[in-house]
Design an enzyme around this catalytic site. Structure first.
Site, PDB file in Angstrom:
ATOM      1  N   HIS A 309       0.853  -1.185   0.000  1.00 32.06           N
ATOM      2  CA  HIS A 309       0.000   0.000   0.000  1.00 32.06           C
ATOM      3  C   HIS A 309       0.888   1.233   0.000  1.00 32.06           C
ATOM      4  O   HIS A 309       1.942   1.237   0.633  1.00 32.06           O
ATOM      5  CB  HIS A 309      -0.895   0.008   1.249  1.00 32.06           C
ATOM      6  CG  HIS A 309      -2.063   0.918   1.119  1.00 32.06           C
ATOM      7  ND1 HIS A 309      -1.975   2.258   1.403  1.00 32.06           N
ATOM      8  CD2 HIS A 309      -3.326   0.691   0.709  1.00 32.06           C
ATOM      9  CE1 HIS A 309      -3.151   2.816   1.179  1.00 32.06           C
ATOM     10  NE2 HIS A 309      -3.987   1.892   0.755  1.00 32.06           N
ATOM     11  N   ASP A 367      -8.015  -5.271   0.222  1.00 32.22           N
ATOM     12  CA  ASP A 367      -8.534  -6.138  -0.837  1.00 32.22           C
ATOM     13  C   ASP A 367      -8.203  -7.607  -0.634  1.00 32.22           C
ATOM     14  O   ASP A 367      -8.725  -8.456  -1.340  1.00 32.22           O
ATOM     15  CB  ASP A 367      -7.971  -5.691  -2.193  1.00 32.22           C
ATOM     16  CG  ASP A 367      -8.539  -4.354  -2.601  1.00 32.22           C
ATOM     17  OD1 ASP A 367      -9.733  -4.140  -2.359  1.00 32.22           O
ATOM     18  OD2 ASP A 367      -7.793  -3.528  -3.145  1.00 32.22           O
TER      19      ASP A 367
HETATM   20  N1  ACO Z   1       4.107  -7.630  -4.790  1.00 29.08           N
HETATM   21  C1  ACO Z   1       5.453  -7.603  -4.973  1.00 29.08           C
HETATM   22  N2  ACO Z   1       6.213  -6.504  -4.828  1.00 29.08           N
HETATM   23  C2  ACO Z   1       5.598  -5.370  -4.464  1.00 29.08           C
HETATM   24  C3  ACO Z   1       4.198  -5.309  -4.239  1.00 29.08           C
HETATM   25  C4  ACO Z   1       3.456  -6.496  -4.428  1.00 29.08           C
HETATM   26  N3  ACO Z   1       2.139  -6.506  -4.233  1.00 29.08           N
HETATM   27  N4  ACO Z   1       3.851  -4.068  -3.904  1.00 29.08           N
HETATM   28  C5  ACO Z   1       4.985  -3.332  -3.901  1.00 29.08           C
HETATM   29  N5  ACO Z   1       6.037  -4.124  -4.238  1.00 29.08           N
HETATM   30  C6  ACO Z   1       7.455  -3.730  -4.271  1.00 29.08           C
HETATM   31  C7  ACO Z   1       7.780  -2.932  -5.523  1.00 29.08           C
HETATM   32  O1  ACO Z   1       8.209  -3.764  -6.583  1.00 29.08           O
HETATM   33  C8  ACO Z   1       8.882  -2.034  -5.014  1.00 29.08           C
HETATM   34  O2  ACO Z   1      10.066  -2.812  -4.935  1.00 29.08           O
HETATM   35  P1  ACO Z   1      11.522  -2.129  -5.190  1.00 29.08           P
HETATM   36  O3  ACO Z   1      11.683  -1.135  -4.087  1.00 29.08           O
HETATM   37  O4  ACO Z   1      12.470  -3.265  -5.134  1.00 29.08           O
HETATM   38  O5  ACO Z   1      11.434  -1.503  -6.558  1.00 29.08           O
HETATM   39  C9  ACO Z   1       8.460  -1.721  -3.577  1.00 29.08           C
HETATM   40  O6  ACO Z   1       7.661  -2.852  -3.178  1.00 29.08           O
HETATM   41  C10 ACO Z   1       7.640  -0.443  -3.443  1.00 29.08           C
HETATM   42  O7  ACO Z   1       6.524  -0.544  -4.321  1.00 29.08           O
HETATM   43  P2  ACO Z   1       5.915   0.662  -5.159  1.00 29.08           P
HETATM   44  O8  ACO Z   1       5.280   0.145  -6.400  1.00 29.08           O
HETATM   45  O9  ACO Z   1       6.929   1.747  -5.292  1.00 29.08           O
HETATM   46  O10 ACO Z   1       4.802   1.139  -4.156  1.00 29.08           O
HETATM   47  P3  ACO Z   1       3.605   2.097  -4.499  1.00 29.08           P
HETATM   48  O11 ACO Z   1       3.285   2.824  -3.251  1.00 29.08           O
HETATM   49  O12 ACO Z   1       3.875   2.921  -5.723  1.00 29.08           O
HETATM   50  O13 ACO Z   1       2.406   1.090  -4.879  1.00 29.08           O
HETATM   51  C11 ACO Z   1       0.588  -0.420  -4.691  1.00 29.08           C
HETATM   52  C12 ACO Z   1       1.426   0.683  -3.996  1.00 29.08           C
HETATM   53  C13 ACO Z   1       0.130   0.070  -6.081  1.00 29.08           C
HETATM   54  C14 ACO Z   1      -0.656  -0.693  -3.865  1.00 29.08           C
HETATM   55  C15 ACO Z   1       1.472  -1.698  -4.823  1.00 29.08           C
HETATM   56  O14 ACO Z   1       1.858  -2.156  -3.535  1.00 29.08           O
HETATM   57  C16 ACO Z   1       0.751  -2.815  -5.580  1.00 29.08           C
HETATM   58  O15 ACO Z   1       0.800  -2.839  -6.817  1.00 29.08           O
HETATM   59  N6  ACO Z   1       0.086  -3.774  -4.847  1.00 29.08           N
HETATM   60  C17 ACO Z   1      -0.659  -4.820  -5.498  1.00 29.08           C
HETATM   61  C18 ACO Z   1      -1.998  -4.289  -5.966  1.00 29.08           C
HETATM   62  C19 ACO Z   1      -2.950  -4.036  -4.817  1.00 29.08           C
HETATM   63  O16 ACO Z   1      -3.148  -4.881  -3.929  1.00 29.08           O
HETATM   64  N7  ACO Z   1      -3.620  -2.853  -4.859  1.00 29.08           N
HETATM   65  C20 ACO Z   1      -4.610  -2.482  -3.861  1.00 29.08           C
HETATM   66  C21 ACO Z   1      -4.135  -1.305  -3.029  1.00 29.08           C
HETATM   67  S1  ACO Z   1      -5.288  -0.922  -1.788  1.00 29.08           S
HETATM   68  C22 ACO Z   1      -6.522  -0.067  -2.574  1.00 29.08           C
HETATM   69  O17 ACO Z   1      -6.314   0.589  -3.558  1.00 29.08           O
HETATM   70  C23 ACO Z   1      -7.856  -0.159  -2.043  1.00 29.08           C
END
Ligand code: ACO
Length: 433
Positions: A309, A367
């Site tokens: 998140h 979620d």
């Molecule tokens: N699985 C694997 N790796 C992940 C995940 C994941 N679900 N989420 C984040 N990471 C990793 C990224 O690859 C990144 O790694 P790095 O530092 O080595 O490059 C690090 O964690 C930070 O991630 P970001 O993408 O920079 O985080 P951001 O805040 O931009 O994204 C998000 C947040 C979009 C929710 C992301 O965690 C994600 O895609 N999760 C899966 C989708 C999801 O469950 N969305 C629902 C969110 S809650 C809602 O909207 C109600």
């Protein structure tokens, strides 16, 4: 809110470029007011995805992501989920206080008496393909409300805004249920104003004209809780979309339709649908490790859906509540040995022991468990994000109202760092290579 501190921007020789006010809210990190930065220094700031930028002032919802805290109007989400109702929380978001008994009755009457749609809207639905995703119907029909209720779209008139607010809150469940019925090929079920908000929605989704609809109290309670947990979440992508659309004084129904479009993305509300698809694909506990490796592999696009998140660097408090609800409701429905729930818990356990997820503070988000509950209630995966949208409508419309009342409101118009070509001469098509 007050500014009694300043921070100073200095260039590399140490010369002061400008002083910027630091503004304190009631809780959370203070902000640096950069509104005059460009005028005084000629610089813009660069913050893609708004990781360090507050886009507005808001008094509705407070999140402390480091400590897994979520509050509406100062009330902890755990207390609201346990002791309140969705319409009470809606009132809190719209008016800033929990209602008295009388206020609650009046508010419920206002919402529950406006659940019917203009009959002509049914024809609008019939223009869609039966196999369309219900989110696309929701977007279309919500946007179309502006052509049916144009008497309340004067956004600068407070009474108009109030009428639109009730209309959004009251009619959204009806539209969502119609989208569901249409894609199932079943006749629409009219709302029943004698029922509560959640019961009415359940009946519109699952009721049939040929038999009496029987409520399952555990399902109604769980859905009420899901609605409360999804009601608002400060400046997330869809809410920011609603505010951005509304900043041009666009009509509220169009703004909400824009919010629904943003919510549909799998990185946002679309994740609840994606979680179930992922769990189905994993299928069995023995394959969890393989999927964890895929999620960690930077050459693979796969992410663990329902994990991570932008704001929570701790367990999402909504996910903790829903995990408990999941256990309760599956038990009541006799589905507690359901493979998906067992698999989800095992996936969570393995991920939370993995260095990759620990280092990045990736925890289950709202979620992760909601889809399992909704599936057990009988909703197909395509309806998961629709239900999220029904609940989030109040957050969107409350935030839109707050923005419209804000005397500092200006059209949202971000700047950019241009990296394209400099001026060059036009080349005729014969001379292009
Ligand atoms: N699985 C694997 N790796 C992940 C995940 C994941 N679900 N989420 C984040 N990471 C990793 C990224 O690859 C990144 O790694 P790095 O530092 O080595 O490059 C690090 O964690 C930070 O991630 P970001 O993408 O920079 O985080 P951001 O805040 O931009 O994204 C998000 C947040 C979009 C929710 C992301 O965690 C994600 O895609 N999760 C899966 C989708 C999801 O469950 N969305 C629902 C969110 S809650 C809602 O909207 C109600």
């Amino acid at each position: 809110m007050g500014a009694n501190k300043k921070v100073y921007l200095v260039d590399e020789s140490g010369e002061r470029m400008c002083g910027l006010d630091v503004i304190e809210g009631t809780e959370g990190p203070p902000v640096i007011d950069i509104q005059k930065l460009y005028k005084e220094t000629g610089y813009f700031t660069y913050d893609p995805g708004f990781t360090s930028t507050a886009s507005c002032v808001s008094a509705l919802t407070y999140i402390d992501g480091e400590n897994g805290i979520l509050r509406h109007g100062g009330y902890a989400i755990e207390e609201l989920a346990e002791q309140s109702t969705f319409l009470e929380v809606s009132y809190l978001l719209l008016k800033g206080e929990l209602p008295t008994l009388e206020e609650k009755r009046d508010f419920e009457d206002m919402v529950l008496q406006h659940t019917m749609l203009h009959d002509q809207l049914q024809n609008f639905f019939r223009g869609f393909r039966r196999d369309a995703h219900p989110m696309s119907l929701l977007i279309g029909a919500t946007g179309a409300l502006s052509s049916f209720y144009h008497d309340s779209i004067n956004v600068n008139d407070e009474r108009s805004r109030e009428i639109s607010t009730y209309r959004v809150l009251a009619k959204m469940p009806t539209i969502a249920a119609m989208a569901f019925k249409y894609t199932k090929g079943e006749p629409f079920t009219y709302p029943d104003n004698g029922l509560g908000y959640v019961e009415n929605f359940q009946k519109m989704c699952f009721g049939l004209p040929v038999e009496e609809y029987k409520f399952i109290p555990e399902s109604v309670k769980a859905l009420e809780q899901i609605f409360i947990l999804h009601a608002d979440h400060e400046q997330n992508a869809s809410t920011s979309t609603v505010r951005t659309a509304g900043s041009s004084e666009a009509n509220p129904f169009g703004c909400v339709a824009a919010g629904i479009s943003s919510l549909w993305g799998p990185a946002h509300g679309g994740a609840n649908e994606a979680v179930l698809k992922m769990l189905d694909e994993i299928g069995t506990s023995s394959r969890i490790k393989e999927y964890i490796e895929k999620a960690k592999d930077k050459d693979d696009n796969f992410r663990l859906m329902g994990f991570g998140h932008r704001v929570y660097k701790n367990y999402d408090p909504r996910a903790s509540i829903l995990k408990g609800t999941c256990k309760e409701v599956l038990g009541a429905l006799g589905k507690d040995k359901e493979d998906l729930f067992v698999l989800a818990q095992e996936l969570e356990r393995i991920a939370l022991e993995d260095e990759y997820f620990v280092d990045r503070k990736l925890f289950p988000n709202v979620d992760f468990y909601s889809g399992i509950i909704l599936k057990a209630m009988g909703y197909p995966t395509s309806m998961f994000t629709v239900l999220f949208a029904v609940a989030r409508c109040v957050g969107w419309i409350a935030q839109w109202n707050e923005m419209m009342r804000d005397s500092d409101r200006r059209i949202s118009r971000p700047r950019q760092l241009y990296t394209g070509e400099r001026l060059r001469s036009f080349v005729s098509i014969e001379e292009r290579k």
